[in-house]
Design an enzyme around this catalytic site. Structure first.
Site, PDB file in Angstrom:
ATOM      1  CE  LYS A  55      -3.421  -6.181   6.683  1.00  0.00           C
ATOM      2  NZ  LYS A  55      -3.441  -7.061   5.980  1.00  0.00           N
ATOM      3  NE  ARG A 106       2.343  -4.538   3.934  1.00  0.00           N
ATOM      4  CZ  ARG A 106       1.240  -4.347   3.780  1.00  0.00           C
ATOM      5  NH1 ARG A 106       0.555  -3.238   4.501  1.00  0.00           N
ATOM      6  NH2 ARG A 106       0.604  -4.891   2.783  1.00  0.00           N
ATOM      7  NE  ARG A 161      -7.971  -6.833  -1.651  1.00  0.00           N
ATOM      8  CZ  ARG A 161      -6.836  -6.701  -0.802  1.00  0.00           C
ATOM      9  NH1 ARG A 161      -7.240  -6.806   0.605  1.00  0.00           N
ATOM     10  NH2 ARG A 161      -5.583  -6.722  -1.290  1.00  0.00           N
ATOM     11  NE  ARG A 177      -4.828  -3.638  -3.784  1.00  0.00           N
ATOM     12  CZ  ARG A 177      -4.640  -3.850  -2.405  1.00  0.00           C
ATOM     13  NH1 ARG A 177      -5.406  -3.634  -1.368  1.00  0.00           N
ATOM     14  NH2 ARG A 177      -3.278  -4.501  -2.353  1.00  0.00           N
ATOM     15  NE  ARG A 218      -0.186  -7.942  -2.404  1.00  0.00           N
ATOM     16  CZ  ARG A 218      -1.307  -8.003  -2.590  1.00  0.00           C
ATOM     17  NH1 ARG A 218      -2.030  -8.325  -3.816  1.00  0.00           N
ATOM     18  NH2 ARG A 218      -2.346  -7.576  -1.550  1.00  0.00           N
TER      19      ARG A 218
HETATM   20  P1  ADP Z   1      -3.068  -5.678   1.466  1.00  0.00           P
HETATM   21  O1  ADP Z   1      -4.467  -5.104   1.909  1.00  0.00           O
HETATM   22  O2  ADP Z   1      -3.324  -6.684   0.500  1.00  0.00           O
HETATM   23  O3  ADP Z   1      -2.426  -6.124   2.962  1.00  0.00           O
HETATM   24  P2  ADP Z   1      -2.218  -3.061   1.236  1.00  0.00           P
HETATM   25  O4  ADP Z   1      -3.053  -2.263   0.504  1.00  0.00           O
HETATM   26  O5  ADP Z   1      -1.928  -2.874   2.848  1.00  0.00           O
HETATM   27  O6  ADP Z   1      -2.268  -4.802   1.056  1.00  0.00           O
HETATM   28  O7  ADP Z   1      -0.711  -2.601   0.563  1.00  0.00           O
HETATM   29  C1  ADP Z   1      -0.371  -2.757  -0.746  1.00  0.00           C
HETATM   30  C2  ADP Z   1       1.085  -2.625  -0.814  1.00  0.00           C
HETATM   31  O8  ADP Z   1       1.542  -1.336  -0.510  1.00  0.00           O
HETATM   32  C3  ADP Z   1       1.958  -3.402  -0.389  1.00  0.00           C
HETATM   33  O9  ADP Z   1       2.237  -4.679  -0.765  1.00  0.00           O
HETATM   34  C4  ADP Z   1       3.184  -2.665  -0.037  1.00  0.00           C
HETATM   35  O10 ADP Z   1       3.987  -2.575  -1.503  1.00  0.00           O
HETATM   36  C5  ADP Z   1       2.713  -1.236  -0.072  1.00  0.00           C
HETATM   37  N1  ADP Z   1       2.656  -1.136   1.512  1.00  0.00           N
HETATM   38  C6  ADP Z   1       1.568  -0.603   2.154  1.00  0.00           C
HETATM   39  N2  ADP Z   1       1.645  -0.364   3.299  1.00  0.00           N
HETATM   40  C7  ADP Z   1       2.882  -0.415   3.604  1.00  0.00           C
HETATM   41  C8  ADP Z   1       3.826  -0.445   4.736  1.00  0.00           C
HETATM   42  N3  ADP Z   1       3.594  -0.120   6.150  1.00  0.00           N
HETATM   43  N4  ADP Z   1       5.469  -0.581   4.579  1.00  0.00           N
HETATM   44  C9  ADP Z   1       5.755  -0.959   3.470  1.00  0.00           C
HETATM   45  N5  ADP Z   1       5.120  -1.054   2.335  1.00  0.00           N
HETATM   46  C10 ADP Z   1       3.817  -0.964   2.269  1.00  0.00           C
HETATM   47  P1  ADP Z   2      -6.688  -7.157   3.972  1.00  0.00           P
HETATM   48  O1  ADP Z   2      -6.890  -5.633   4.161  1.00  0.00           O
HETATM   49  O2  ADP Z   2      -6.343  -7.879   5.220  1.00  0.00           O
HETATM   50  O3  ADP Z   2      -5.921  -7.231   2.835  1.00  0.00           O
HETATM   51  P2  ADP Z   2      -9.384  -7.214   3.098  1.00  0.00           P
HETATM   52  O4  ADP Z   2     -10.027  -6.691   4.110  1.00  0.00           O
HETATM   53  O5  ADP Z   2      -9.175  -6.385   2.034  1.00  0.00           O
HETATM   54  O6  ADP Z   2      -7.882  -7.877   3.718  1.00  0.00           O
HETATM   55  O7  ADP Z   2     -10.252  -8.504   2.578  1.00  0.00           O
HETATM   56  C1  ADP Z   2      -9.689  -9.419   1.570  1.00  0.00           C
HETATM   57  C2  ADP Z   2     -10.520  -9.966   0.782  1.00  0.00           C
HETATM   58  O8  ADP Z   2     -11.258 -10.942   1.556  1.00  0.00           O
HETATM   59  C3  ADP Z   2     -12.084  -9.010   0.404  1.00  0.00           C
HETATM   60  O9  ADP Z   2     -12.389  -9.434  -0.892  1.00  0.00           O
HETATM   61  C4  ADP Z   2     -13.011  -9.268   1.514  1.00  0.00           C
HETATM   62  O10 ADP Z   2     -14.040  -9.077   1.211  1.00  0.00           O
HETATM   63  C5  ADP Z   2     -12.568 -10.717   1.910  1.00  0.00           C
HETATM   64  N1  ADP Z   2     -12.914 -11.254   3.324  1.00  0.00           N
HETATM   65  C6  ADP Z   2     -12.612 -10.280   4.152  1.00  0.00           C
HETATM   66  N2  ADP Z   2     -12.772 -10.887   5.582  1.00  0.00           N
HETATM   67  C7  ADP Z   2     -13.115 -12.274   5.132  1.00  0.00           C
HETATM   68  C8  ADP Z   2     -13.756 -13.475   5.822  1.00  0.00           C
HETATM   69  N3  ADP Z   2     -13.854 -13.421   7.191  1.00  0.00           N
HETATM   70  N4  ADP Z   2     -14.183 -14.492   5.180  1.00  0.00           N
HETATM   71  C9  ADP Z   2     -14.353 -14.298   3.669  1.00  0.00           C
HETATM   72  N5  ADP Z   2     -13.757 -13.363   2.948  1.00  0.00           N
HETATM   73  C10 ADP Z   2     -13.234 -12.097   3.744  1.00  0.00           C
END
Ligand code: ADP
Ligand code: ADP
Length: 217
Positions: free
Chosen positions: A14, A89, A124, A157, A168
């Site tokens: 994302k 979420r 990541r 992170r 998660r």
């Molecule tokens: P990822 O990129 O791995 O999906 P995020 O950076 O979006 O994770 O979120 C990290 C953490 O922040 C989540 O595990 C949750 O604890 C919190 N968080 C982020 N967005 C939301 C949301 N919309 N509602 C509730 N908790 C959230």
């Molecule tokens: P999210 O925001 O949904 O948690 P991220 O964009 O942070 O996901 O991506 C999670 C990890 O996977 C990062 O290290 C990113 O570079 C890698 N990644 C993202 N898209 C792809 C893909 N299509 N194939 C392989 N690795 C990916």
């Protein structure tokens, strides 16, 4: 005006795809996760409340998140729209958008199976100031450990440990995954509802990018 929601499990891509969409359409990426991590870094009251839940892989309360998002989209840079990355979420967060009359144009769901998520999230790396995302293997920076544009160090992170990743994913399946069906149903009903689109997130980053951008155009 164009508002987009990105859905998908943690690690689906994302954040990665948000950056492309943001550049293409000139609208800001709103990552609730990044906003919470800056609140923690700044030591604000919100940060103090969020830290424990985030480290445990749970969700921050709907009220806190909804207020955070409402405040953010009232800023001038959101006048032409925005990309929601990691929000909503829960069904309650999705309903709050409807109640506040915040119209969404597109919902983009990126699907990736659980077994791939773990390797993605443990590799990541992120540049905290910009939100730019890298992967040690799949999307490495030009120079190991530093951001391509600023040369500043990349971080891993706090929630990247394997057991936290599993927590998660469980949270995702229990509370978030149903949003895909929620928006799919709304989209089929038509009217003012957002258009729903799904993408296979196991493809290369550039392939997913191409598919998403050509769908949104
Ligand atoms: P990822 O990129 O791995 O999906 P995020 O950076 O979006 O994770 O979120 C990290 C953490 O922040 C989540 O595990 C949750 O604890 C919190 N968080 C982020 N967005 C939301 C949301 N919309 N509602 C509730 N908790 C959230
Ligand atoms: P999210 O925001 O949904 O948690 P991220 O964009 O942070 O996901 O991506 C999670 C990890 O996977 C990062 O290290 C990113 O570079 C890698 N990644 C993202 N898209 C792809 C893909 N299509 N194939 C392989 N690795 C990916």
């Amino acid at each position: 005006m164009m508002r987009i929601i990105l859905l998908g499990p943690p690690g689906a891509g994302k954040g990665t795809q948000s950056q492309f969409i943001s550049k293409e359409f000139g609208i800001p990426q709103i990552s609730t996760g990044d906003m919470l991590r800056s609140a923690i870094a700044e030591g604000t009251e919100l940060g103090k409340q969020a830290k424990g839940v985030m480290d445990a892989g749970g969700l921050v309360s709907d009220d806190l998140i909804i207020n955070l998002v409402k405040e953010r989209i009232s800023k001038p840079d959101c006048a032409n729209g925005c990309i929601f990355d990691g929000f909503p979420r829960t069904i309650a967060q999705a309903e709050a958008l409807v109640d506040a009359d915040i119209k969404i144009d597109h919902v983009v769901e990126i699907s990736v199976p659980d077994d791939e998520i773990v390797s993605r999230l443990s590799g990541r790396r992120q540049h905290p100031a910009s939100g730019r995302v890298y992967h040690v293997k799949y999307n490495p920076p030009k120079v190991e450990g530093v951001d391509d544009e600023t040369g500043e160090p990349l971080i891993q992170r706090d929630d990247a440990q394997e057991d936290t990743i599993r927590d998660r994913l469980k949270t995702y399946h229990d509370q978030t995954a149903m949003l895909g069906g929620f928006y799919q149903d709304k989209s089929k009903a038509g009217g003012d509802a957002p258009e729903y689109h799904q993408f296979d997130g196991t493809q290369d980053i550039d392939v997913v990018k191409e598919q998403i951008l050509s769908t949104l155009k």
